[in-house]
Each structure stands twice: as structure tokens, then as C-alpha cells.
Design a protein around this motif. Structure first.
Motif, PDB file in Angstrom:
ATOM      1  N   ALA C  23       0.319  -3.458   3.298  1.00 32.75           N
ATOM      2  CA  ALA C  23       0.970  -4.381   3.550  1.00 32.75           C
ATOM      3  C   ALA C  23       1.608  -4.916   2.263  1.00 32.75           C
ATOM      4  N   THR C  24       0.966  -5.067   1.141  1.00 29.38           N
ATOM      5  CA  THR C  24       1.575  -5.426   0.126  1.00 29.38           C
ATOM      6  C   THR C  24       2.659  -4.498  -0.636  1.00 29.38           C
ATOM      7  N   ILE C  25       2.417  -3.039  -0.681  1.00 25.21           N
ATOM      8  CA  ILE C  25       2.901  -2.099  -0.963  1.00 25.21           C
ATOM      9  C   ILE C  25       4.354  -2.177  -0.078  1.00 25.21           C
ATOM     10  N   THR C  26       4.254  -2.325   1.001  1.00 27.30           N
ATOM     11  CA  THR C  26       5.577  -2.108   1.954  1.00 27.30           C
ATOM     12  C   THR C  26       6.428  -3.391   1.661  1.00 27.30           C
ATOM     13  N   ALA C  27       5.864  -4.496   1.227  1.00 28.80           N
ATOM     14  CA  ALA C  27       6.611  -5.541   0.993  1.00 28.80           C
ATOM     15  C   ALA C  27       7.451  -5.658  -0.354  1.00 28.80           C
ATOM     16  N   ALA C  28       6.637  -4.930  -1.155  1.00 31.48           N
ATOM     17  CA  ALA C  28       7.362  -4.524  -2.759  1.00 31.48           C
ATOM     18  C   ALA C  28       8.559  -3.660  -2.699  1.00 31.48           C
ATOM     19  N   ALA C  29       8.293  -2.668  -1.478  1.00 32.15           N
ATOM     20  CA  ALA C  29       9.282  -1.610  -1.456  1.00 32.15           C
ATOM     21  C   ALA C  29      10.567  -2.139  -0.655  1.00 32.15           C
ATOM     22  N   ARG C  30      10.309  -3.102   0.400  1.00 32.25           N
ATOM     23  CA  ARG C  30      11.407  -3.673   0.969  1.00 32.25           C
ATOM     24  C   ARG C  30      12.378  -4.547   0.176  1.00 32.25           C
ATOM     25  N   ALA C  31      11.775  -5.281  -0.839  1.00 31.51           N
ATOM     26  CA  ALA C  31      12.466  -6.228  -1.868  1.00 31.51           C
ATOM     27  C   ALA C  31      13.410  -5.441  -2.452  1.00 31.51           C
ATOM     28  N   VAL C  32      13.265  -4.201  -2.732  1.00 28.32           N
ATOM     29  CA  VAL C  32      14.562  -3.564  -3.210  1.00 28.32           C
ATOM     30  C   VAL C  32      15.070  -2.503  -2.528  1.00 28.32           C
ATOM     31  N   ALA C  33      14.873  -2.328  -1.113  1.00 23.83           N
ATOM     32  CA  ALA C  33      15.742  -1.371  -0.314  1.00 23.83           C
ATOM     33  C   ALA C  33      17.400  -1.830  -0.095  1.00 23.83           C
ATOM     34  N   PRO C  34      17.816  -0.866  -0.337  1.00 23.47           N
ATOM     35  CA  PRO C  34      19.493  -1.002  -0.345  1.00 23.47           C
ATOM     36  C   PRO C  34      20.006  -1.472   1.217  1.00 23.47           C
ATOM     37  N   VAL C  35      20.842  -2.028   1.339  1.00 20.22           N
ATOM     38  CA  VAL C  35      21.451  -2.450   2.635  1.00 20.22           C
ATOM     39  C   VAL C  35      21.760  -1.085   3.455  1.00 20.22           C
ATOM     40  N   GLY C  36      21.246  -1.174   4.583  1.00 13.63           N
ATOM     41  CA  GLY C  36      21.493  -0.018   5.624  1.00 13.63           C
ATOM     42  C   GLY C  36      20.237   0.718   5.619  1.00 13.63           C
ATOM     43  N   THR C  37      19.073   0.588   4.941  1.00 13.16           N
ATOM     44  CA  THR C  37      17.871   1.349   4.718  1.00 13.16           C
ATOM     45  C   THR C  37      16.867   0.242   5.547  1.00 13.16           C
ATOM     46  N   THR C  38      16.055   1.330   6.597  1.00 12.27           N
ATOM     47  CA  THR C  38      14.981   0.841   7.069  1.00 12.27           C
ATOM     48  C   THR C  38      13.593   1.126   6.248  1.00 12.27           C
ATOM     49  N   LEU C  39      12.875   0.338   6.256  1.00 18.01           N
ATOM     50  CA  LEU C  39      11.508   0.664   5.408  1.00 18.01           C
ATOM     51  C   LEU C  39      10.331   0.362   6.036  1.00 18.01           C
ATOM     52  N   VAL C  40       9.559   1.671   6.294  1.00 19.46           N
ATOM     53  CA  VAL C  40       8.364   1.829   7.055  1.00 19.46           C
ATOM     54  C   VAL C  40       7.199   2.055   5.911  1.00 19.46           C
ATOM     55  N   GLY C  41       6.001   1.215   6.162  1.00 18.79           N
ATOM     56  CA  GLY C  41       4.960   1.553   5.275  1.00 18.79           C
ATOM     57  C   GLY C  41       3.796   1.920   6.267  1.00 18.79           C
ATOM     58  N   VAL C  42       3.166   3.166   5.980  1.00 16.10           N
ATOM     59  CA  VAL C  42       2.198   3.603   6.805  1.00 16.10           C
ATOM     60  C   VAL C  42       0.900   4.236   5.838  1.00 16.10           C
ATOM     61  N   HIS C  43      -0.131   4.409   6.486  1.00 15.72           N
ATOM     62  CA  HIS C  43      -1.347   4.933   5.667  1.00 15.72           C
ATOM     63  C   HIS C  43      -2.099   5.865   6.647  1.00 15.72           C
ATOM     64  N   PRO C  44      -2.912   6.862   5.937  1.00 15.26           N
ATOM     65  CA  PRO C  44      -3.657   7.785   7.048  1.00 15.26           C
ATOM     66  C   PRO C  44      -4.502   7.119   7.894  1.00 15.26           C
ATOM     67  N   ASP C  45      -5.010   8.027   8.963  1.00 14.91           N
ATOM     68  CA  ASP C  45      -5.941   7.054  10.013  1.00 14.91           C
ATOM     69  C   ASP C  45      -7.225   7.390   9.265  1.00 14.91           C
TER      70      ASP C  45
END
Lengths: 251, 251, 251, 251, 251, 251
Positions: C23-45
Motif C-alpha cells: 500500500a505504501t509503495i503504491t501510494a508513492a508510485a501514484r503520486a508521480v504517475a503521469p496523467v493518463g496512467t493507471t497504476l496498480v500495486g500487487v504482491h505475490p500470494d
């Protein structure tokens, strides 16, 4: 201009004085600029028609500094569009925002899509200029530098005429293990697609690569460190004048 | 002027515009010039008072080119007297005779008298300029680069006032394994003797070292290769004008 | 999913199995994602709660492959968010789009804003993992690798508690010449601003850096070369199961 | 003998026992010696007729030490005239004045006139000896080492007969990017002029180069550092005797 | 099991799941095992039939960890028998005794019998895997990496059929200066003798080399350092299951 | 003597002329020799009492050659027991069987048990000798070289007296990241156990390491390549005589 509005402005500096090449380079840069980014291409008023030697590079670097001084107030990030990254270190000392060289951008990008890769620069005497950037980035173990015997100004009428030469050299390099090709000069963007198709490997235009890196730096709010090497300074003062060109021509 | 008489002329180029430093440097060079060699010191008409950044280096390099163009006809060999070897690669493309940088000369000389050695340059922000030459010569495994917090223009009144700072830093470096010390700026020749006495190791002034190398190249009849990297070219044309210095000062 | 619409999707893979860090990492990534980019964070099961050793890295790499296999169809580019770039080379062989590691991204970004820089990773035993990426990029001459004695899982409650440790180590590194600091672990984005303020140099989060590079590659239409090292292959088949974890715990 | 008069004496040590090669080498050295320098050529009494292997090099190095011990009192600087710089490090520990090896001198000189260059040594098995000096100076990124299949003793009757072999190999190296050629053996000075003419690039004889460097060191008053690696010691005592040569011949 | 009796046990781990290759490798290892050493060959229960990509290497590394966990109690030293040294760093964290990779063993052994040497690996896409070990050992200046276009599983029926391909590539490498050849894959021991005879240079099988090194470490009582990089940890828990192989096949 | 019987003979050459050190070294070697191996220790008749400089190393190297010539007929493999690997390259050209230097053996062994490690050599002036071997093996990125201020001959009465000095320096190096310690001199085997206990990391004696490598080479049937660098030659002839030692003493 950082943060003054929703729109970011990236200034692409062509260090030589060719209007035609500036137009080509600017178009290539615009093609990859992210939404919300204004992209402006400029070149110095005085300088050299092309950079194919250390002497021309020395003159062109002073031109880059003049452009940075004149455009810093309304620029968020600069891209320097000349293979060899003419004046980039100096520009970092003057600019408020980040400065990205097309050579470093192209080499870094190649690392992301290939284990080993090659640069095809031009003309052959400038191989040492590329070597310098490869060494600064520590990439000699992954990057081969080759050249085609073409003059920069031959590109003013478009790069398409050079496709055959690049394809020939590219095939040799791919056979020797290159997994991607870096175009070693600004103004070659129109080769990206046909050369990639001919060779079957990624082909990288450093101008496009640099625009991407500059946009990323802006998104992260990063600019050049003022600690140490690139600490800010004022423009040194002297600028170029071309009034003595005639004399030089007699040399 | 090669071969026109029994006397060789070496032109020492100070890339900054300081008369005082040019005089100091020229005296240091003359002290080691071989019999039968005329040694002349010059500096560009326009440029920067000192080179302490990449931006100043860019401007100074164009000044070096102007000096080479103006003096090539009556010069057998050029010595460039600025740490970082400002404009040396470019000068090699213009000059008829060989061109030796004081940095490369000092580093090569240190290799002959010590296994490991150190450079003390100034001010600290220019460490990267020395790193660049160390890397070009491949000497990072033998050479440490340090700095004292002194401005180049502080040397205009003589280097003696800096002896304490150099001795302090030199002692630290010798304790860490440096077997010789390279003075990392032109205009420091008067430190060679007292610093060497204080540290008990050889102290090397790059200007003197470069004069020796230039004399050796002349004796061997060697000049810059015209094949590849340094192939001869005409002066690029544009030169520096200082009329806009006032504007720059307002920056 | 390349080209199927106006929106790009970047999948950020956290190689460990921590929901909090993802969750932390995904939030950090979203903060800089350019307009028009969907950002999804996942981890292995299945996998490890954190990667602090080569053995955990080996297990986590297989998890990264599973994620890439499961998400390739609706992903334009992958970002791997673990210092050491766990599984990145392998992921490049499976993914249709480009794959960017946060370590290589951070190191490349540091090169654009600083001549010399340092990584602060954690815990100390993983210095060798960072060394490996530094060497692969050839940056040992510009980058120092240091560590703070903090466990990765200590970051699950937020990185703010580690600011003091990072500031202390950062001050030492800046005094030794580092002009920028790379945060050597995912999940540290909240340190970027306060640490940068404390140290006065750029502080780089590799996740944000990698998102920028991935966006740039997509804008250029570049993906991993299929010639040679990263030629496409099918997923090797075996996947991880955690049923024997209990046994391992007894070890 | 430092400072005892206006005349400097440089002793050129040929590490093998060939009178013919010593004469050739001494003549080459004298041709470039500066005014006011006396140049004397010597070789050990016992040793090997040529140095083409590590075993012969080991024996020849002890001979160099004997020469240095016997001539130190009336020598200002030594030049060691054997490619591979046989015994140079050891000689530095014994000699009062500086010691210059012809290999390091040639490589340093090549750096001043060319960006990339090549050595043509002989015979091929000694490439590793040159590699050793190239590595000690850190020049592998600028220097290629090649060889012709000629024995050292073939040079006793003059080097002219080898011009064709050197020209052939030199042309290949220049085509591959070498901008200068280093002659990789003593006794080849008569090739400098015709080979340079044939190839169109500078050709460097290490003996001449070393004389120039030695003269420069003397002019600067520099000698080997006594701190650390080359701290002065007495001659170790044992010397060579050739009485068992016959036995060796039966080996 | 250290010290429990007069007999030492070395476990050779084949990271792939091929019974045939495990048998071949074990035989090669036994042929050089010192007196008093029991040699056992094993492979993981789940994994990949061969390692020819980074993805397969990632899976195989987890298999190596499982083998180490299962056999550590009755093993004095492990040898990992896969070119690229799959999982070796991770195995060092788990094993009580030393762990030797066949690649590092082969490269170190080549250094003892040759100045320059070459690896012939297979298939070509795995050259980067060997490069990684060459770089970790710092041997790029002495070692060339080449490949033949053979699949690992082609070796299940014996390596004799590949002699022609290895001889052809070996001849090219020897002509280019290789003084020894390293066989770049496990399961090639039967090529050592005929290839050595054909090429006239030493041919090195890394499995045999690793057994020698492991025996030497045991004789010296040395095992992996627990300070820093390889500090002991428990097995991370998750293991491989092959139940999803069918799905993977559909990929 | 290869293959003449079931027993292998390894000759350990102590390059200095000390009986006491030869006895110590031979005992250390025997302690790790595999079953079926006869181990003999020898030293040259003439030479130097210890090797602590390049000049002494030059003399000692000729002694090594004499020993190899005299013992080759009944030796299967040679180990050279002097830090710096005195005469090893030359010995490879003369010996029928393989030749292993204790320095290269120790460094290679350290790579197998530690990621980063350090050498503690003696006296400090010989650090450059170790640097030379570290560079030849390409290990500067993993190995730090330090020294204690102890003379080689101080070890004749046993190394135990030096434990405190080695422990002090070792603790500093371990704190700086060394994960194993290499003893940088022959005759220090009795420090292995107590120093290892004091530091908590593996401690490596190069003589023991070299015996292991030599045994491994013999088991594999490997000897020095005769192609290129180490092609066989006859002993060069001249040998050492000590009759002039008295004169040398007066020097």
C-alpha cells in the motif's frame, strides 16, 4: 518557473545554429512529451552549424550557456540535444531546473531494454566524444561505440537518406551481440521506426529519451544538487560573437 | 614554426585573464625550460578571471582556442596551464605542434616517482574536473583527489599564504599512503620546495611537468595524430566578447 | 495491453508479501504517475514477508515471475519495487512490456542530478545486493553504498521513525562528498521530503524514479529487446507454495 | 651526481647482454638528448642475450640491479631500455636519481598525441608483459596490444628488415582505430620514420620517450619518492654468474 | 557433519531436474574426488528440466535452497553444478559448510594455468549469466565469453555429439589468444580430454574444479563467513510445487 | 614425475633462504596435504634472507627458477610460498607441472567464503606487491590491502608474537566490512586459529590454500598452458652467486 501552474515547460536546446535541425529535434521531442508539458526548441544565436569536433563543441558549449541564461526564467527543465552532451555540466550550474543530456538519456534507456547495446554515431572522429559520456556513466562493459561516415549537416534534409548506412552498421553490431541500437546524433528520430524494423531490436533516439527523463525528474520534484560539483553560479559573462568568422574562414 | 631554426618556442596558455597569474605561471615554466627553448606566456583577451566551475571552463576553453589560433604560426608546442586541462582536446585539433595539459603532465610525472599519489586541488567543487582527467588517463587506482578551500584568485598575491592549508591536507594524504603530491592548480610553483620539505615526498607542479613533456615531444619530432579524434580543423569562427559582462553580473 | 486505449497501466510489483508495504509503495508510485496512467500495486500470494538476504531474494524472485505471468495481459509496463531489483532480469523474459527495477531507476536518476552520490540501504547485510546493481550499471566510481541497521518490516508502520537514522548516516555521506542520497529500500517515500530538507541535497525514491522511467519507455514505444539475453520465454512452470513454511520455521 | 656540475648524465640500461643492441639503443637515446646531457649506454656483464619470457626477465632484472649499483654514483637518471620495464620498480629502490622505463614512457607519450593507440611488441608470447605495464598505468581503455612474430635477436642486424611486418600489423591497427603506434621493443628506433610515413600516424620509440621524461624530471629536481613503496634499500647482495650456462643449455 | 568421522561428504547439487544430467555430473565429480571423500549427486524434486534463461534460473535457485535445507545435516560441502552458479549466494546463507559454484571454480582454475582464457557456454542467450560471474570475480580483463548454439537438454544423451561445435569455436578462441578453455555448462566432462587434444590447451570442467576447491576448503577447515553478506538465516519457507506446470505450458 | 605412481609430490618453494621459515611453511603445508601426497619444502641456496622490497624480490625470483630447474624432475606441482607470488610467472615457463602462488591461492579462496575481504601483509612498503596480484586477479572491488609494521624475519621465532598486531588491524578491517582476513605473508599459519577466534571471521593462510589448489589441479590432470604467455622455455642459464654480498653490504 517551477510550480507556477499546471503546465510544465521543457526547453530543448540544439547547441548548433541550424534552424532545420532545431525543427526536426523539436518535433521528435514533442512526439513523446507527456500531457501537460509545453515543449520549446531553441538554438544559440551565435555558434557553429554543427558539432563534429572538440573545437566546435567548445564553441557550442558557450552557446548552450547563453540559451540557458536567456530561457531559465520560463523553463522547468532543459534537454540538451547534441550527442556528446555539449555543455551539460556547465548548464547544470546555471539552470534552476534539471538538465538532461541526450547521450546520457539514450545510454540509460538502453540499459533498461538490453543487456548489451551499441551506439552508431557520426562522423567517425566523434567516437571519442561518445566514449567520454560512456565512461562518465561507467557503461563501457555494456556499450560498443561505432560510427557511420556521414556529416551532421547531411541530416538537414532529413535522415531517411542515411537509413542504408545505419542498417548496414546496425546489422554488423547486432550480429556481434548488440541487443539495442542508440542513434548517436540528434535529428535522427525518423530512423527509429524503419531501423528498428530492419534490425529487429529496439532503436533509441536520445532526444525522446531525454524528454522522458526530464518529465520524470519534474514529476518527482528533483533538480540538480547544489552541493559540490554543480553548485549554482552566475553566468560567467563573456558571450560569443560571430564577427570574426570571416577571419576564421581564412585560417 | 617547426624546424625553422635552432630555437624552439613553447607557448604557455593561461586560460583565465589574470595578468598576475600569467606572470607567475610563465616564470615557473621558464625555470625548467631546456637550453635553446624560448618560453612565452599568454592569456585570452576575453574570458573569465578564474576557472572554478564547468561554466567558467566552457568560456575559458573558447579563449584557449583563440590563443592557439593567434599564436600557432610562431609556436612549436603549447602548454595549457589550468587544472582540468581546459580546452586541450580542442586545441589539439587546431595547433600544428603538440599540446600538453598541465593536469595530464602532472599525473604522468607522479607515476614516474611514486606508486600512489594524491592531487590537492582548489576549490573543492572542482574535484570533479580533476576526476575527469584522472579517468581519461585511467589512474583512479593510483591517485586520490582532495581539495583545500581556497579560491583561485587568492593566489594572485602569491601562493605562500596557502602553504599551511596545503601542508595540513598533504600530511593527511601522506599518512593515508600518498607517496607524492600533485599541486592541483596553476600558479602554485612556489609551494613545490617548502611543501616538499614539510611532507618529505616529491611535490609536482603541472606547469613545470608539462614544459618537460612538451620539450621531449619536440625533441622526438612528435605532434598530435591527425588520424581520427584530433584530425585538424579550422577555427570554428565565433570568438568571445565581453560586452555583455555587465548583464551577466546582474544575473 | 499495448495500444488498446488512451490509458496506460503500470503494475508495481512488491516482491514481498506485506500488504502494508504494498500500500505504501503504491501510494508513492501514484503520486508521480503521469496523467493518463493507471497504476496498480500487487504482491505475490506466496513468498517472504521481507527481502533481507539472498535466500529470501531467491524465493521472492519466483513470486515476481508469478505476478508477471498473472498480470502481463493487462499491464503495459512493470515496476519492481524492491532494492536489489529482485527478479527483474527474469521478468524481462516473460513480460510483453518493459520492466524497470527501482534500484537501477534510482541510480540512473541520481546520475542526472549529482556527480557523486550515495545509497543508504538496510539492513547492512544487503549492501552486497546493492553493490550488484551498482556494478551491473558500472557506477562504482560515482556511488557509495552505506546502510542503516533497520529491518525492512520495521517500515510497515511507516518510515518516519527511521528519519533520525537516515539523517545521521546521510550527514556523514554528504560530508564525504555525496551530492545526492538514494533511499535503498521500497516504502521510504515519506522520507524524501524531510530528509532532503535536513541534508540540503536531492533525495531519491527508486519507486518514483522507476515510474517515471516506465512512463518514458511507454511514450517512446520501447520494450525489452528480444534479441539475446532477454529473449522471450514461457513461464517455467513451478510456482511457490507456502505449505512447508511451518517446517522451515523449525529449522 | 646530482647538482655537481652543469652537465647531466643519463645512463641507459639495456637489460640484455647484446653489445649490438646496446649500441643501437644508445644511438637512439643520444639523438634526442637535450643540450648539456651526457648519455651513456650499458648492459649487465652476466644475463641473457634477449628478454622474451618471464624467466629471462627475472634474470635480466637482477642484471639491471647490478648496473644500477655500479653506476649510481655517476648517474643523474636511469632509463631502462626493455619493453616490459624489466627491473624498473627494483631499480627505483636502489638509484639516487629517477628511473624511467621505456614502456611507461612510450605509453604516456602516446596519450599526449592520440586518444587511442596500439603497441606492436614482439614476439607474441610477450604480450602479457606489455599488458602488465598497460594495467599498471590504467591504460587498457585507450591502448591495444598486438605483436609481430619476430625474435628480439633478429634485431641485432638492424630493424629495417622488420619494416614490412610492422607496416602490415600497423595498417590493421590503424584501420581499427589506433591513432598512434608504439614500437614494443628497444632497438627499433630506425623504424620510427619509415613506419610513420607508411601509416600516417605518430610512431613512438620508448627509449627516446624515456630520455625526454628523464630530462624533464632532472630539470624539475624530481626523484623517486622514498615514502612507502620505493623506500631506499641497499643492493640485496647476490649477483648473477654465468658459469652454469652450459648446464642450462643442456636442459 | 563436520568432524564426525574420517570421511568427508561433498554433495553436488544439479539445479535442474534431469536424472541423466545428474548422473553425468556426479560421475565427473567422483572422478576427481580425493581419497576419503564421499560424493553424492542430487537434484531438486521440483523445478526446471534445464537452466537457459533468467526465469528458469530463478526457479532453479529455489530448488537449490530446498536441496541445501534437506541435505545440510549430512553434508560437509556443497558444489553447485550449473553454469552461472545458480543459487550459490543464497545457499551460502543456509549451509553449515562451504558452497562452491562450478563457474567461479572453473574461472579461478583457469587463472592458475593460463594468462588469458575463454569460456564456451551454451546456448548463446546465457552469455550474460556467465558475464555476471566473470564480473563478480573481476576477470573481464582475462576472460572472453563465447557460446555454441546447443541446448542444455541436447547433452542428456552425452556431450560427445557436441565435440565438433566446441572444437570449431575453441579454435577460433585459441587463435584470438585464449590459452585455456572453460566448458561453460555442467555435463560436459567427457569433452575435456578430446577437446584438449584437439586444441592443444588445457580444457577445464567446472564441476571437477569445484570438487577440488571444496576439498581444499574442508582440509583447511574453512567455511562461509557469517559476518555480513552471508550471515546465516533459516530457510525462507516457501518451496516449489509443480502442480501449475500444465497452466504454464499453455502460456 | 606425473603419473609415475600412486603418490603425488608437491614441492613448496620458499623464495628466501631462511631455514626456519622453510620449516614453518612446510609444516603448514603438510597439515592440509591430501592423502597420497608427499610434500617437500625447499629454498634456494643463494638469495635473500627475506623479501620485503622489489629488489629483494628480483633476486629471490631467480632463486625460485633455480629451485624449479633442480626439482622439476621429481615434482608434480610447485607451490611458491611468498606473498607477492615471487617468480610464479617465470616458474610456469620452466615447470612441467602446475605452479600455484600463495597469494593468488589465498585471494581466490577468500572469494569462496566472503563477499568482501582484506589482506594484512607486512611490512607496509610491500602493499604494492600485494596490489599487483590483486590487480592481476581483478579483485580490487572486493579486497582491501592493509599492513602491520612487522619485519619478515621477526617471524623466524614464530608468529605468535604478532597476534596482537594482527588482531588490532583485523578488528579495524572487519569493522570496515571485511568478512574474511588473508594472512599476507608465509610463515603465519599459527595465527589462523587464534586470529579467527578473535575476529569471528575466516582467516586464510595462502600456503595451505595453495596446497589445496595444487592438489586439485593434479586430480584434474591440469598443468600450465603452453600456448602463448607461458610457453615452455629452458632455464635462462645465469644463476645467483653470493660471493659479492660483502661488497653489497658496504653499499
Amino acid at each position: 518557473m517551477t510550480g507556477v501552474g499546471a503546465t510544465r515547460r521543457i526547453t530543448v536546446v540544439n547547441p548548433n545554429t541550424s534552424d532545420a535541425l532545431t525543427a526536426t529535434i523539436t518535433a521528435a521531442a514533442r512526439a513523446v512529451a507527456p500531457v501537460g508539458t509545453t515543449l520549446v526548441g531553441v538554438h544559440p544565436d551565435a555558434g557553429v552549424p554543427s558539432v563534429e569536433s572538440h573545437a566546435e563543441e567548445a564553441v557550442a558549449a558557450v552557446g548552450v550557456l547563453q540559451v540557458v541564461r536567456d530561457h531559465d526564467a520560463d523553463t522547468d527543465a532543459f534537454v540538451v540535444a547534441c550527442f556528446g552532451d555539449t555543455g551539460v555540466a556547465a548548464a547544470r550550474e546555471l539552470a534552476t531546473g534539471p538538465v538532461v543530456g541526450m547521450t546520457e538519456a539514450a545510454l540509460q534507456t538502453a540499459c533498461l531494454v538490453a543487456h548489451r547495446f551499441a551506439v552508431i554515431t557520426l562522423p567517425p572522429r566523434t567516437i571519442a566524444h561518445t566514449d567520454r559520456v560512456v565512461a562518465a556513466l561507467g557503461l563501457a562493459h555494456r556499450c560498443t561505440v561505432a560510427a557511420v561516415d556521414v556529416a551532421v549537416l547531411d541530416l538537414e534534409d532529413g535522415a531517411a537518406a542515411e537509413l542504408a548506412a545505419f542498417t548496414r552498421e546496425g546489422r554488423r553490431l547486432v550480429a556481434d551481440g548488440a541487443e539495442a541500437i542508440v542513434l548517436g546524433c540528434a535529428g535522427l528520430a525518423e530512423l527509429v521506426e524503419p531501423l528498428g524494423r530492419a534490425l529487429g531490436v529496439p532503436v533509441i533516439d536520445g532526444v525522446a529519451a531525454a524528454v522522458g527523463l526530464a518529465a520524470g525528474l519534474l514529476a518527482q520534484g528533483l533538480t540538480t544538487s547544489t552541493a559540490g560539483t554543480y553548485a549554482r553560479i552566475a553566468h560567467p559573462g563573456p558571450v560569443l560573437t560571430t564577427t570574426t568568422t570571416a577571419t576564421a574562414g581564412e585560417h
